[in-house]
Design a protein around this motif. Structure first.
Motif, mmCIF file in Angstrom:
data_model
loop_
_atom_site.group_PDB
_atom_site.id
_atom_site.type_symbol
_atom_site.label_atom_id
_atom_site.label_comp_id
_atom_site.label_asym_id
_atom_site.label_seq_id
_atom_site.Cartn_x
_atom_site.Cartn_y
_atom_site.Cartn_z
ATOM 1 N N ALA A 57 1.049 -1.280 -0.018
ATOM 2 C CA ALA A 57 -0.010 0.156 0.020
ATOM 3 C C ALA A 57 0.879 1.183 -0.116
ATOM 4 C CB ALA A 57 -0.879 -0.068 1.004
ATOM 5 N N THR A 58 1.983 1.282 0.877
ATOM 6 C CA THR A 58 2.569 2.621 0.937
ATOM 7 C C THR A 58 3.233 2.724 -0.592
ATOM 8 O OG1 THR A 58 4.753 1.362 1.813
ATOM 9 C CG2 THR A 58 3.012 2.200 3.404
ATOM 10 N N GLN A 59 3.834 1.660 -1.097
ATOM 11 C CA GLN A 59 4.607 1.929 -2.203
ATOM 12 C C GLN A 59 3.636 2.269 -3.451
ATOM 13 O OE1 GLN A 59 7.847 1.734 -2.870
ATOM 14 N NE2 GLN A 59 7.856 1.576 -0.634
ATOM 15 N N ILE A 60 2.294 1.934 -3.503
ATOM 16 C CA ILE A 60 1.162 2.383 -4.410
ATOM 17 C C ILE A 60 1.284 3.830 -4.283
ATOM 18 C CG2 ILE A 60 -1.224 2.050 -5.130
ATOM 19 C CD1 ILE A 60 -0.893 -0.734 -4.200
ATOM 20 N N LYS A 61 1.091 4.432 -2.795
ATOM 21 C CA LYS A 61 0.757 5.744 -2.597
ATOM 22 C C LYS A 61 2.164 6.638 -2.907
ATOM 23 C CE LYS A 61 -2.795 5.002 0.448
ATOM 24 N NZ LYS A 61 -3.154 4.841 1.728
ATOM 25 N N GLY A 62 3.243 5.779 -3.035
ATOM 26 C CA GLY A 62 4.470 6.678 -3.241
ATOM 27 C C GLY A 62 5.007 6.395 -4.678
ATOM 28 N N TRP A 63 5.914 5.328 -4.630
ATOM 29 C CA TRP A 63 6.633 5.001 -5.841
ATOM 30 C C TRP A 63 5.833 4.849 -7.136
ATOM 31 C CZ3 TRP A 63 6.293 0.353 -8.381
ATOM 32 C CH2 TRP A 63 7.253 0.054 -9.463
ATOM 33 N N TYR A 64 4.847 4.201 -7.031
ATOM 34 C CA TYR A 64 3.882 3.779 -8.103
ATOM 35 C C TYR A 64 3.214 5.270 -8.679
ATOM 36 C CZ TYR A 64 0.628 1.536 -11.182
ATOM 37 O OH TYR A 64 -0.198 1.277 -12.431
ATOM 38 N N LYS A 65 2.727 5.991 -7.801
ATOM 39 C CA LYS A 65 2.176 7.242 -8.124
ATOM 40 C C LYS A 65 2.981 7.961 -8.896
ATOM 41 C CE LYS A 65 -0.027 11.185 -5.857
ATOM 42 N NZ LYS A 65 -0.235 11.834 -4.620
ATOM 43 N N ASN A 66 4.324 7.921 -8.958
ATOM 44 C CA ASN A 66 5.461 8.754 -9.412
ATOM 45 C C ASN A 66 5.605 8.176 -10.658
ATOM 46 O OD1 ASN A 66 4.910 10.977 -7.496
ATOM 47 N ND2 ASN A 66 6.408 9.635 -6.068
ATOM 48 N N ILE A 67 5.575 6.896 -10.964
ATOM 49 C CA ILE A 67 5.999 6.319 -12.231
ATOM 50 C C ILE A 67 5.125 6.911 -13.472
ATOM 51 C CG2 ILE A 67 7.178 4.459 -11.151
ATOM 52 C CD1 ILE A 67 4.983 2.643 -12.330
ATOM 53 N N ARG A 68 5.636 6.577 -14.559
ATOM 54 C CA ARG A 68 4.779 7.223 -15.902
ATOM 55 C C ARG A 68 3.919 5.728 -16.359
ATOM 56 N NH1 ARG A 68 9.674 8.451 -19.896
ATOM 57 N NH2 ARG A 68 7.842 8.001 -21.217
ATOM 58 N N LYS A 69 2.797 6.238 -16.489
ATOM 59 C CA LYS A 69 1.624 5.334 -16.840
ATOM 60 C C LYS A 69 0.882 5.593 -18.178
ATOM 61 C CE LYS A 69 0.696 5.583 -11.918
ATOM 62 N NZ LYS A 69 1.539 6.571 -11.954
ATOM 63 N N PRO A 70 0.419 4.583 -18.750
ATOM 64 C CA PRO A 70 -0.295 4.737 -19.861
ATOM 65 C C PRO A 70 -1.568 5.409 -19.716
ATOM 66 C CG PRO A 70 -0.422 2.436 -19.329
ATOM 67 C CD PRO A 70 0.436 3.091 -18.572
ATOM 68 N N SER A 71 -2.143 6.225 -20.715
ATOM 69 C CA SER A 71 -3.505 6.928 -20.543
ATOM 70 C C SER A 71 -4.574 5.819 -20.221
ATOM 71 C CB SER A 71 -3.759 7.805 -21.690
ATOM 72 O OG SER A 71 -3.875 6.947 -22.745
ATOM 73 N N TRP A 72 -4.403 4.608 -20.568
ATOM 74 C CA TRP A 72 -5.515 3.680 -20.655
ATOM 75 C C TRP A 72 -5.506 2.856 -19.473
ATOM 76 C CZ3 TRP A 72 -3.208 -0.811 -20.592
ATOM 77 C CH2 TRP A 72 -1.929 -1.035 -20.977
ATOM 78 N N GLN A 73 -4.702 3.001 -18.373
ATOM 79 C CA GLN A 73 -4.833 2.256 -17.200
ATOM 80 C C GLN A 73 -6.122 2.896 -16.255
ATOM 81 O OE1 GLN A 73 -1.073 2.257 -14.680
ATOM 82 N NE2 GLN A 73 -2.474 2.562 -13.024
ATOM 83 N N PRO A 74 -6.682 1.668 -15.733
ATOM 84 C CA PRO A 74 -7.715 2.011 -15.081
ATOM 85 C C PRO A 74 -7.370 2.754 -13.852
ATOM 86 C CG PRO A 74 -7.434 -0.381 -15.466
ATOM 87 C CD PRO A 74 -6.246 0.311 -16.017
#
Length: 162
Positions: free
Chosen positions: A23-40
């Motif tokens: 959970a903490t990584q989703i709010k931290g690291w993952y929030k800041n990486i580049r993501k495709p526009s089609w990601q849910p």
């Protein structure tokens, strides 16, 4: 009914534990990486996985009803094996930040789910068909994992010729 409860609670409980660890990584690291526009949106992943874990559990229980572990050792062992790969993906991706290893893991998982469907269908067709949404989601998640890897891989600088 105890068997059904176990087949439902095991993936739901383990999935919840793995999710909480990340959970903490989703709010931290993952929030800041580049993501495709089609990601849910992030809020969809928990409910989707909960439904999939329920379908997985009901399918395994349907197989178990055909003689229990003794008679369905191979099919149910495969179910456990694919669940291990399922649960490994989250820490590989979110805790280790290793998108390449996570992509390998989900590729193995995808193949295992295909085999699982075939094995389950032979024992109890409904059990196999209940895994089709799981296969669809793992396919989508594989493409997403690959896309995230490509979007976030550092390109090595090219040497300029003198």
């Amino acid at each position: 009914m105890k068997a059904l409860a176990a087949f439902l609670l095991i993936p739901l409980f383990l999935g919840q534990i793995v999710g909480l660890l990340s959970a903490t990584q989703i709010k931290g690291w993952y929030k800041n990486i580049r993501k495709p526009s089609w990601q849910p949106p992030a809020f969809l992943f928990g409910p989707v996985w909960s439904v999939l874990y329920i379908l997985m559990g009901v399918g395994a229980w349907q197989v178990w009803k055909h003689g229990g572990w003794a008679a369905q050792k191979d099919a149910l062992s495969l179910w456990v094996f694919q669940l291990i790969f399922n649960l490994l993906w989250n820490p590989l991706f979110f805790l280790k930040h290793d998108m390449s290893l996570a992509l390998f893991d989900i590729g193995v998982l995808w193949a295992l789910v295909i085999v699982l469907i075939g094995v389950f269908v032979k024992v109890e067709p409904l059990a196999g068909y209940l895994q089709l949404p799981y296969l669809a989601w793992v396919t989508f998640a594989s493409v997403l994992n690959y896309t995230l890897l490509k979007l976030n891989t550092q390109q090595a600088p090219t040497k300029r010729s003198a």
